[in-house]
Design a protein around this motif. Structure first.
Motif, PDB file in Angstrom:
ATOM      1  N   PHE A 143       0.829  -1.188   0.000  1.00 59.03           N
ATOM      2  CA  PHE A 143       0.000   0.000   0.000  1.00 59.03           C
ATOM      3  C   PHE A 143       0.874   1.252   0.000  1.00 59.03           C
ATOM      4  CE2 PHE A 143      -2.783  -3.176   1.817  1.00 59.03           C
ATOM      5  CZ  PHE A 143      -3.934  -2.968   1.070  1.00 59.03           C
ATOM      6  N   PRO A 144       0.580   2.192  -0.896  1.00 56.65           N
ATOM      7  CA  PRO A 144       1.289   3.478  -0.819  1.00 56.65           C
ATOM      8  C   PRO A 144       0.862   4.233   0.430  1.00 56.65           C
ATOM      9  CG  PRO A 144      -0.507   3.611  -2.398  1.00 56.65           C
ATOM     10  CD  PRO A 144      -0.431   2.170  -1.961  1.00 56.65           C
ATOM     11  N   ARG A 145       1.641   5.210   0.789  1.00 60.90           N
ATOM     12  CA  ARG A 145       1.359   5.953   2.013  1.00 60.90           C
ATOM     13  C   ARG A 145       0.122   6.840   1.870  1.00 60.90           C
ATOM     14  NH1 ARG A 145       7.332   7.897   4.159  1.00 60.90           N
ATOM     15  NH2 ARG A 145       8.125   5.799   4.626  1.00 60.90           N
ATOM     16  N   ALA A 146      -0.590   6.990   2.970  1.00 58.54           N
ATOM     17  CA  ALA A 146      -1.802   7.805   2.980  1.00 58.54           C
ATOM     18  C   ALA A 146      -1.623   8.995   3.905  1.00 58.54           C
ATOM     19  CB  ALA A 146      -3.000   6.975   3.438  1.00 58.54           C
ATOM     20  N   ASP A 147      -2.049  10.140   3.458  1.00 57.18           N
ATOM     21  CA  ASP A 147      -2.103  11.339   4.299  1.00 57.18           C
ATOM     22  C   ASP A 147      -3.500  11.428   4.907  1.00 57.18           C
ATOM     23  OD1 ASP A 147       0.489  12.306   3.919  1.00 57.18           O
ATOM     24  OD2 ASP A 147      -0.061  13.217   2.011  1.00 57.18           O
ATOM     25  N   ILE A 148      -3.576  11.654   6.208  1.00 58.58           N
ATOM     26  CA  ILE A 148      -4.847  11.695   6.920  1.00 58.58           C
ATOM     27  C   ILE A 148      -4.956  13.017   7.659  1.00 58.58           C
ATOM     28  CG2 ILE A 148      -6.323  10.543   8.607  1.00 58.58           C
ATOM     29  CD1 ILE A 148      -4.560   8.042   8.242  1.00 58.58           C
ATOM     30  N   ARG A 149      -6.101  13.670   7.523  1.00 63.62           N
ATOM     31  CA  ARG A 149      -6.386  14.906   8.241  1.00 63.62           C
ATOM     32  C   ARG A 149      -7.726  14.755   8.954  1.00 63.62           C
ATOM     33  NH1 ARG A 149      -1.995  18.311   8.208  1.00 63.62           N
ATOM     34  NH2 ARG A 149      -3.432  20.010   8.684  1.00 63.62           N
ATOM     35  N   VAL A 150      -7.824  15.305  10.152  1.00 64.44           N
ATOM     36  CA  VAL A 150      -9.051  15.201  10.937  1.00 64.44           C
ATOM     37  C   VAL A 150      -9.448  16.568  11.481  1.00 64.44           C
ATOM     38  CG1 VAL A 150      -8.733  12.776  11.599  1.00 64.44           C
ATOM     39  CG2 VAL A 150      -7.687  14.595  12.989  1.00 64.44           C
ATOM     40  N   SER A 151     -10.712  16.687  11.852  1.00 60.31           N
ATOM     41  CA  SER A 151     -11.200  17.933  12.450  1.00 60.31           C
ATOM     42  C   SER A 151     -12.412  17.652  13.313  1.00 60.31           C
ATOM     43  CB  SER A 151     -11.549  18.963  11.369  1.00 60.31           C
ATOM     44  OG  SER A 151     -12.740  18.601  10.687  1.00 60.31           O
ATOM     45  N   HIS A 152     -12.824  18.649  14.073  1.00 62.85           N
ATOM     46  CA  HIS A 152     -13.999  18.596  14.934  1.00 62.85           C
ATOM     47  C   HIS A 152     -13.905  17.442  15.946  1.00 62.85           C
ATOM     48  CE1 HIS A 152     -15.347  21.116  11.619  1.00 62.85           C
ATOM     49  NE2 HIS A 152     -16.301  21.566  12.408  1.00 62.85           N
ATOM     50  N   PRO A 153     -12.991  17.568  16.904  1.00 58.70           N
ATOM     51  CA  PRO A 153     -12.838  16.515  17.918  1.00 58.70           C
ATOM     52  C   PRO A 153     -14.053  16.433  18.844  1.00 58.70           C
ATOM     53  CG  PRO A 153     -11.514  18.422  18.495  1.00 58.70           C
ATOM     54  CD  PRO A 153     -12.045  18.685  17.119  1.00 58.70           C
ATOM     55  N   VAL A 154     -14.392  15.216  19.207  1.00 59.40           N
ATOM     56  CA  VAL A 154     -15.435  14.960  20.203  1.00 59.40           C
ATOM     57  C   VAL A 154     -14.740  14.305  21.393  1.00 59.40           C
ATOM     58  CG1 VAL A 154     -17.608  13.792  20.718  1.00 59.40           C
ATOM     59  CG2 VAL A 154     -17.154  14.641  18.397  1.00 59.40           C
ATOM     60  N   LYS A 155     -14.646  15.036  22.499  1.00 56.94           N
ATOM     61  CA  LYS A 155     -13.870  14.582  23.636  1.00 56.94           C
ATOM     62  C   LYS A 155     -14.771  13.970  24.704  1.00 56.94           C
ATOM     63  CE  LYS A 155     -10.383  18.179  22.901  1.00 56.94           C
ATOM     64  NZ  LYS A 155      -9.655  19.333  23.489  1.00 56.94           N
ATOM     65  N   GLY A 156     -14.178  13.051  25.471  1.00 54.70           N
ATOM     66  CA  GLY A 156     -14.903  12.428  26.562  1.00 54.70           C
ATOM     67  C   GLY A 156     -13.938  11.938  27.620  1.00 54.70           C
ATOM     68  N   ARG A 157     -14.451  11.159  28.543  1.00 57.43           N
ATOM     69  CA  ARG A 157     -13.617  10.612  29.614  1.00 57.43           C
ATOM     70  C   ARG A 157     -14.206   9.293  30.075  1.00 57.43           C
ATOM     71  NH1 ARG A 157     -13.833  14.791  34.439  1.00 57.43           N
ATOM     72  NH2 ARG A 157     -13.417  16.293  32.773  1.00 57.43           N
ATOM     73  N   VAL A 158     -13.374   8.477  30.688  1.00 62.96           N
ATOM     74  CA  VAL A 158     -13.843   7.202  31.206  1.00 62.96           C
ATOM     75  C   VAL A 158     -14.673   7.441  32.468  1.00 62.96           C
ATOM     76  CG1 VAL A 158     -11.867   5.976  30.244  1.00 62.96           C
ATOM     77  CG2 VAL A 158     -11.730   6.863  32.576  1.00 62.96           C
ATOM     78  N   TYR A 159     -15.467   6.434  32.835  1.00 62.97           N
ATOM     79  CA  TYR A 159     -16.392   6.586  33.951  1.00 62.97           C
ATOM     80  C   TYR A 159     -15.665   6.908  35.251  1.00 62.97           C
ATOM     81  CZ  TYR A 159     -19.999   5.379  37.363  1.00 62.97           C
ATOM     82  OH  TYR A 159     -20.884   5.407  38.400  1.00 62.97           O
ATOM     83  N   GLU A 165      -6.973  17.789  35.501  1.00 61.84           N
ATOM     84  CA  GLU A 165      -6.448  16.686  36.305  1.00 61.84           C
ATOM     85  C   GLU A 165      -6.516  15.340  35.583  1.00 61.84           C
ATOM     86  OE1 GLU A 165      -8.895  16.861  39.749  1.00 61.84           O
ATOM     87  OE2 GLU A 165      -7.815  18.547  40.667  1.00 61.84           O
ATOM     88  N   LEU A 166      -7.123  15.307  34.437  1.00 57.29           N
ATOM     89  CA  LEU A 166      -7.289  14.038  33.728  1.00 57.29           C
ATOM     90  C   LEU A 166      -5.936  13.481  33.274  1.00 57.29           C
ATOM     91  CD1 LEU A 166     -10.381  14.796  31.468  1.00 57.29           C
ATOM     92  CD2 LEU A 166     -10.299  13.229  33.421  1.00 57.29           C
ATOM     93  N   LEU A 167      -5.758  12.191  33.458  1.00 53.83           N
ATOM     94  CA  LEU A 167      -4.580  11.489  32.966  1.00 53.83           C
ATOM     95  C   LEU A 167      -4.837  11.035  31.536  1.00 53.83           C
ATOM     96  CD1 LEU A 167      -3.832   9.342  36.136  1.00 53.83           C
ATOM     97  CD2 LEU A 167      -2.780  11.523  35.472  1.00 53.83           C
TER      98      LEU A 167
END
Length: 328
Positions: free
Chosen positions: A79-95, A104-106
């Motif tokens: 496979f040739p190399r792929a360039d990847i771009r992302v946007s609009h992060p959706v953040k969360g945390r474990v219970y 304070e989040l690790l």
């Protein structure tokens, strides 16, 4: 220079594309960041359908499937190399970290996925030149989870955008036309996604598209014509609805129109000549360069629109479309 056609569709297998984070000019820039395939696979959570908690097709599965279809269509050993771009992060945390302050989040307590993702895979063995610019055949896709109804159950249609065209190596501008794009590929399974990508690759005529791109070098705009086009691009946004219906759509915004005007004088590769003349190949690249400032979910449509808009200008110059509003 023809794309290989496969008579029988091979079975879909899980693969891992060779990916990297590009260090050069990005194919899309606005509000995006580079990410590696490994990071998405290992660190990003997968959105689910809320009513049954079943996973949506992930960004990684999308890239894997397009890579598999590309390998099968062209008979690639790797496979040739792929360039990847992302946007609009959706953040969360474990219970367990639900009561912690954000600072304070690790690292292991944070979760994230990106609502929108775009990627490109280049096929370096299929290339040509237009006006001294090296073009490489490029396949890619866009995924925007906000286009799916994640409030339902798994089993509904999921939306993808896929394209095949050429990337200008001078500036990473993407050159695509309607024939090489599926802006609303709706599937339920990875097998359907694979088949849609495979069919798009097989139906794309790379030689004909290159011939059309090369023909753009034969047409020129004088500075006054360029200025008229730019002026009417600004006017287009404010036209009465009745008049706009009679004029071909223009999808770029005012900021991008200004960028085209600026680069007519200052772009190191595609500016007009000293006497104010610019050929349509360079004009097209000013348009595709401005498109790199689009959000991911508008990127493919605006790329196609830039090609169609330039083609209308060409038809106006050769007399086959004399009523083109931007030049009439």
């Amino acid at each position: 220079m023809e794309l290989l056609r496969i008579d029988q569709t091979p079975s879909l297998q899980r693969i891992e594309p060779v990916t990297h984070v590009s260090t050069g000019s990005s194919f899309i820039e606005a509000n995006t960041e580079a990410v590696s395939f490994a990071e998405m696979r290992d660190r990003h959570v997968i959105p689910v359908f809320l009513k049954d908690n079943e996973p949506a097709i992930s960004h990684c599965e999308f890239i894997e499937t397009v890579s598999q279809a590309t390998q099968d269509a062209f008979g690639l050993a790797t496979f040739p190399r792929a360039d990847i771009r992302v946007s609009h992060p959706v953040k969360g945390r474990v219970y367990e970290a639900r009561h912690k302050k954000a600072q304070e989040l690790l690292p292991h307590e944070k979760t994230i996925y990106f609502e929108r993702m775009a990627f490109m895979i280049s096929i370096p063995d299929i290339r040509d030149e237009v006006s001294g610019n090296l073009l490489e055949l490029t396949i890619g896709g866009v995924k925007a989870f906000h286009l799916d109804n994640l409030n339902s159950c798994k089993g509904g249609l999921e939306h993808f955008k896929v394209f095949i065209g050429f990337k200008n190596r001078v500036c990473t501008n993407l050159c695509v036309s309607t024939d090489g794009v599926r802006t609303d590929l709706k599937v339920r399974t990875l097998e359907e996604l694979y088949q849609g990508v495979f069919d798009l690759i097989g139906s794309f005529d790379s030689v004909d598209f290159l011939r059309t791109l090369n023909s753009l070098t034969e047409y020129e705009l004088e500075e006054r014509q360029f200025a008229q086009i730019i002026g009417r691009c600004r006017m287009y946004q404010f036209l009465p609805t009745v008049l706009r219906k009679e004029i071909p759509d223009l999808l770029i915004n005012d900021t991008q129109v200004s960028r085209i005007a600026e680069h007519f004088y200052h772009d190191p590769n595609f500016s007009g000549s000293e006497n104010g003349v610019i050929d349509l190949w360079r004009f097209f690249n000013l348009f595709t360069g401005a498109n790199k400032q689009s959000y991911i979910d508008k990127y493919v449509e605006r790329g196609v629109n830039g090609y169609e808009f330039t083609e209308r200008i060409r038809q106006s110059l050769d007399g086959s479309y004399p009523e083109f509003w931007y030049l009439s």
